[in-house]
Design a protein around this motif. Structure first.
Motif, PDB file in Angstrom:
ATOM      1  N   TYR A 120     -84.013 -55.918  14.161  1.00 64.29           N
ATOM      2  CA  TYR A 120     -83.215 -54.732  14.712  1.00 64.29           C
ATOM      3  C   TYR A 120     -82.938 -55.104  16.370  1.00 64.29           C
ATOM      4  CZ  TYR A 120     -85.247 -52.351  10.705  1.00 64.29           C
ATOM      5  OH  TYR A 120     -85.663 -51.834   9.477  1.00 64.29           O
ATOM      6  N   ARG A 121     -81.388 -54.777  16.565  1.00 67.14           N
ATOM      7  CA  ARG A 121     -81.120 -55.129  17.728  1.00 67.14           C
ATOM      8  C   ARG A 121     -80.354 -53.751  18.413  1.00 67.14           C
ATOM      9  NH1 ARG A 121     -76.186 -56.991  19.374  1.00 67.14           N
ATOM     10  NH2 ARG A 121     -75.586 -57.090  17.228  1.00 67.14           N
ATOM     11  N   PHE A 122     -80.761 -53.564  19.368  1.00 68.66           N
ATOM     12  CA  PHE A 122     -80.233 -52.173  19.797  1.00 68.66           C
ATOM     13  C   PHE A 122     -80.256 -51.987  21.542  1.00 68.66           C
ATOM     14  CE2 PHE A 122     -84.418 -51.625  18.217  1.00 68.66           C
ATOM     15  CZ  PHE A 122     -85.159 -51.208  19.256  1.00 68.66           C
ATOM     16  N   PHE A 123     -79.503 -51.003  22.219  1.00 67.10           N
ATOM     17  CA  PHE A 123     -79.385 -50.887  23.316  1.00 67.10           C
ATOM     18  C   PHE A 123     -79.078 -49.385  23.717  1.00 67.10           C
ATOM     19  CE2 PHE A 123     -75.100 -51.422  21.953  1.00 67.10           C
ATOM     20  CZ  PHE A 123     -74.300 -50.551  22.625  1.00 67.10           C
ATOM     21  N   PRO A 124     -79.575 -48.690  24.798  1.00 64.28           N
ATOM     22  CA  PRO A 124     -79.334 -47.500  25.281  1.00 64.28           C
ATOM     23  C   PRO A 124     -77.818 -47.312  25.516  1.00 64.28           C
ATOM     24  CG  PRO A 124     -80.472 -48.618  26.862  1.00 64.28           C
ATOM     25  CD  PRO A 124     -80.483 -49.438  25.851  1.00 64.28           C
ATOM     26  N   SER A 125     -77.237 -46.033  24.675  1.00 66.70           N
ATOM     27  CA  SER A 125     -75.605 -46.108  24.924  1.00 66.70           C
ATOM     28  C   SER A 125     -75.474 -44.839  25.606  1.00 66.70           C
ATOM     29  CB  SER A 125     -75.293 -46.078  23.165  1.00 66.70           C
ATOM     30  OG  SER A 125     -73.940 -45.964  23.449  1.00 66.70           O
ATOM     31  N   ASN A 126     -74.294 -44.821  26.079  1.00 62.06           N
ATOM     32  CA  ASN A 126     -73.593 -43.382  26.525  1.00 62.06           C
ATOM     33  C   ASN A 126     -73.328 -42.584  25.124  1.00 62.06           C
ATOM     34  OD1 ASN A 126     -71.208 -44.870  25.768  1.00 62.06           O
ATOM     35  ND2 ASN A 126     -70.023 -44.319  27.394  1.00 62.06           N
ATOM     36  N   ALA A 127     -72.818 -41.281  25.458  1.00 66.07           N
ATOM     37  CA  ALA A 127     -72.675 -40.244  24.473  1.00 66.07           C
ATOM     38  C   ALA A 127     -71.345 -40.857  23.396  1.00 66.07           C
ATOM     39  CB  ALA A 127     -72.201 -38.918  24.881  1.00 66.07           C
ATOM     40  N   ASP A 128     -70.149 -41.501  23.983  1.00 62.58           N
ATOM     41  CA  ASP A 128     -69.358 -41.924  22.895  1.00 62.58           C
ATOM     42  C   ASP A 128     -69.390 -43.294  22.534  1.00 62.58           C
ATOM     43  OD1 ASP A 128     -68.580 -43.099  25.522  1.00 62.58           O
ATOM     44  OD2 ASP A 128     -66.621 -42.127  25.604  1.00 62.58           O
ATOM     45  N   ALA A 129     -70.384 -43.913  22.901  1.00 64.25           N
ATOM     46  CA  ALA A 129     -70.861 -45.405  22.193  1.00 64.25           C
ATOM     47  C   ALA A 129     -69.916 -46.506  22.806  1.00 64.25           C
ATOM     48  CB  ALA A 129     -70.976 -45.432  20.803  1.00 64.25           C
ATOM     49  N   THR A 130     -69.267 -46.247  24.139  1.00 56.58           N
ATOM     50  CA  THR A 130     -68.564 -47.085  24.683  1.00 56.58           C
ATOM     51  C   THR A 130     -69.198 -48.103  25.908  1.00 56.58           C
ATOM     52  OG1 THR A 130     -67.861 -45.606  26.357  1.00 56.58           O
ATOM     53  CG2 THR A 130     -66.614 -45.812  24.127  1.00 56.58           C
TER      54      THR A 130
END
Length: 170
Positions: A120-130
């Motif tokens: 599993y690879r993930f990062f904190p994202s802004n609301a529109d995933a950009t």
């Protein structure tokens, strides 16, 4: 010699002014890690099997994460899931990783099955995933599992990847 509260307060303010508002101050406990309960979703509707879109079952569950950080980009800890497994978690260059072995994952024609490595690879994202947003409680990324070369007597490996989302609930 007694030090007055005003002198101590001035020292703390000076440390913050010199190092910035997000820097640790003696006795402070910055919350750089992931701690708490999260809903984890692997979206099988957008899964790829060996780089070709192929529906898989979507999976949703609860993860309880406990981490400690020595620096904003250096964190380690443990994930416990209601899926029945636990695994180490760590952050490298702002990206979180959870890796575990899945027994009997790649089926063979003779009825046996070989293991797979799930990452599993993930990062904190802004609301529109950009873009990355370190303050976000929604993390986006990928759930990928790779078979082991040589399983089933062949060097062909099975590789499945799907979008992954982790949302803090407490």
């Amino acid at each position: 010699m007694r030090v007055s509260r005003a002198v101590i307060g001035a020292g703390v303010l000076a440390a913050v002014a010199m190092n910035g508002p997000n820097s640790p101050v003696a006795g402070a406990s910055p919350d750089w890690g992931l701690n708490g309960t999260y809903v984890a979703t692997s979206n099988g509707e957008w899964a790829k099997t060996n780089d070709v879109f192929h529906d898989e079952a979507s999976i949703r569950g609860t993860w309880t994460i406990a981490t400690t950080c020595s620096y904003p980009t250096e964190c380690t800890g443990t994930v416990h899931t209601d899926w029945g497994w636990s695994a180490p978690i760590y952050m490298k260059s702002g990206v979180w990783y959870v890796k575990k072995t899945v027994d009997n994952w790649q089926p063979c024609p003779d009825g046996t099955a070989g293991p797979g490595l799930q990452v599993y690879r993930f990062f904190p994202s802004n609301a529109d995933a950009t873009a990355t947003d370190p303050t976000s409680t929604t993390l986006l990324g990928e759930d990928s599992t790779t078979g082991v070369s040589g399983t089933c007597g062949s060097s062909n490996v099975l590789f499945i990847t799907m979008p992954f989302k982790l949302v803090k609930v407490d």
